[in-house]
Design a protein around this motif. Structure first.
Motif, PDB file in Angstrom:
ATOM      1  N   ASN A   1       0.829  -1.202   0.000  1.00  0.00           N
ATOM      2  CA  ASN A   1       0.000   0.000   0.000  1.00  0.00           C
ATOM      3  C   ASN A   1       0.870   1.261   0.000  1.00  0.00           C
TER       4      ASN A   1
ATOM      5  N   ASN B   1      -0.017   4.309   0.386  1.00  0.00           N
ATOM      6  CA  ASN B   1      -0.382   5.227   1.473  1.00  0.00           C
ATOM      7  C   ASN B   1       0.380   4.914   2.755  1.00  0.00           C
ATOM      8  N   ASN B   2       0.623   3.634   2.995  1.00  0.00           N
ATOM      9  CA  ASN B   2       1.382   3.249   4.188  1.00  0.00           C
ATOM     10  C   ASN B   2       2.844   3.679   4.075  1.00  0.00           C
TER      11      ASN B   2
ATOM     12  N   GLU C   1       3.814   6.288   2.339  1.00  0.00           N
ATOM     13  CA  GLU C   1       3.775   7.740   2.498  1.00  0.00           C
ATOM     14  C   GLU C   1       3.655   8.139   3.967  1.00  0.00           C
ATOM     15  N   THR C   2       2.976   7.327   4.755  1.00  0.00           N
ATOM     16  CA  THR C   2       2.873   7.605   6.194  1.00  0.00           C
ATOM     17  C   THR C   2       4.240   7.519   6.857  1.00  0.00           C
TER      18      THR C   2
ATOM     19  N   TRP D   1       3.860   3.899  -8.779  1.00  0.00           N
ATOM     20  CA  TRP D   1       4.123   5.022  -7.871  1.00  0.00           C
ATOM     21  C   TRP D   1       5.197   5.942  -8.454  1.00  0.00           C
TER      22      TRP D   1
END
Length: 336
Positions: free
Chosen positions: A264, A266-267, A269-270, A335
């Motif tokens: 993921n 988003n993970n 990016e976190t 990405w």
């Protein structure tokens, strides 16, 4: 009885080395011994300290120990290094090297815990920032990976091709046959990643003076970052090297991706958001991080000693890591 004698020998060694610091310790304990590398804990003037026997040459130790002193003096969250009675930060005794540090009264940070992960990534970025400007002693052995990634990628790819040839010659071994069946897509990923890094901003990022570069820890993770008073303290700097900050980030992100089979974005990016609280990554640094994550480091790590190790690597495991690398590459390619 043998264990008692061995333990007494270690305690005797630690006590003799501490004489170089004019220290007669209280509560001296040998905590860990792995090969040459050994740790003792002691108390002196109500202060807990850590004595460490290094598994390094003097030239290597001069680089890493002075790096730690520089980072500490620059406000970095690392243990303090204490000089001996002669003012030397590295003590040589019977041909072995020892360093005395402040003891970190904290706990290991669990990078699977989001709160700990946040604090650890902030510690890493602070570590990178406070290491910039380090100039090693002239007589030290400088460690640098700047500019080496394309060469390392090619070297790993060629080593995997050699392993493939060895496995082809032993067709009756099911594990070897599995490697032969699954390695070609991995080699293809190697080729694509090598092309990507060569056409990226990588060489521009590396065309700097070493003192403008940060130092990478190379083994940052659970066990090497401690939590104390709400802050992360980075320990065990023996392997520090000049490199781009993405080297440490790739290892953390990649390990989590493999551990949780999680692609993921988003993970990821976190994680970068936690890191960037202290150190914003430029678009060029993000680009090379993505490319480095694409390379099949974990497949290589699994099979690099398949023909040398006594431990068998199952066909199922080879298949799983091959699928992981291919899925990872496909996701990261989008990405990028």
């Amino acid at each position: 009885m043998k264990l008692d004698n061995e333990s007494n020998n270690y305690l005797s060694l630690g006590s003799k080395v501490l004489l170089s610091y004019d220290i007669k310790p209280l509560n001296l304990k040998m905590l860990q011994s792995k090969g040459l590398k050994t740790l003792w804990k002691l108390t002196y003037k109500n202060t807990p300290l850590c004595l460490k026997r290094l598994n390094q040459t003097m030239e290597e130790a001069l680089f890493s120990v002075n790096a730690q002193i520089y980072i500490f003096n620059n406000g970095g969250m690392v243990p303090r290094v204490y000089p001996n009675a002669k003012g030397n930060f590295i003590t040589e005794y019977n041909g072995q090297l020892f360093v005395l540090y402040s003891w970190v009264n904290g706990r290991d940070m669990n990078l699977e815990n989001p709160k700990d992960l946040n604090l650890a990534l902030q510690s890493l970025s602070k570590f990178h920032i406070t290491s910039i400007g380090y100039v090693p002693p002239i007589n030290s052995k400088t460690s640098s990976k700047l500019g080496n990634w394309p060469k390392q990628y090619t070297s790993m790819k060629n080593r995997m091709l050699k392993i493939k040839e060895i496995c082809i010659q032993t067709p009756n071994n099911a594990n070897y046959s599995s490697l032969v069946d699954h390695i070609d897509p991995i080699i293809e990923i190697c080729d694509k990643t090598i092309n990507l890094i060569n056409s990226s901003s990588y060489s521009d990022l590396c065309s700097i003076n070493q003192k403008e570069s940060c130092l990478c820890h190379q083994d940052f993770g659970t066990g090497n970052v401690m939590l104390i008073d709400g802050k992360g303290i980075v320990i065990d700097l023996d392997s520090v090297t000049y490199d781009l900050p993405s080297r440490d980030l790739r290892k953390i992100i990649g390990k989590r991706m493999m551990q949780f089979n999680d692609y993921n974005i988003n993970n990821i990016e976190t994680i970068l958001k936690f890191y960037e609280i202290n150190n914003i990554l430029s678009p060029k640094h993000r680009e090379v991080l993505k490319i480095d994550l694409m390379f099949p480091h974990w497949f290589f790590g699994l099979i690099k000693n398949i023909h040398k190790s006594d431990k068998s690597i199952s066909a199922q495991r080879i298949c799983a890591i091959s699928s992981f690398e291919q899925n990872k590459f496909s996701t990261l390619q989008k990405w990028l």
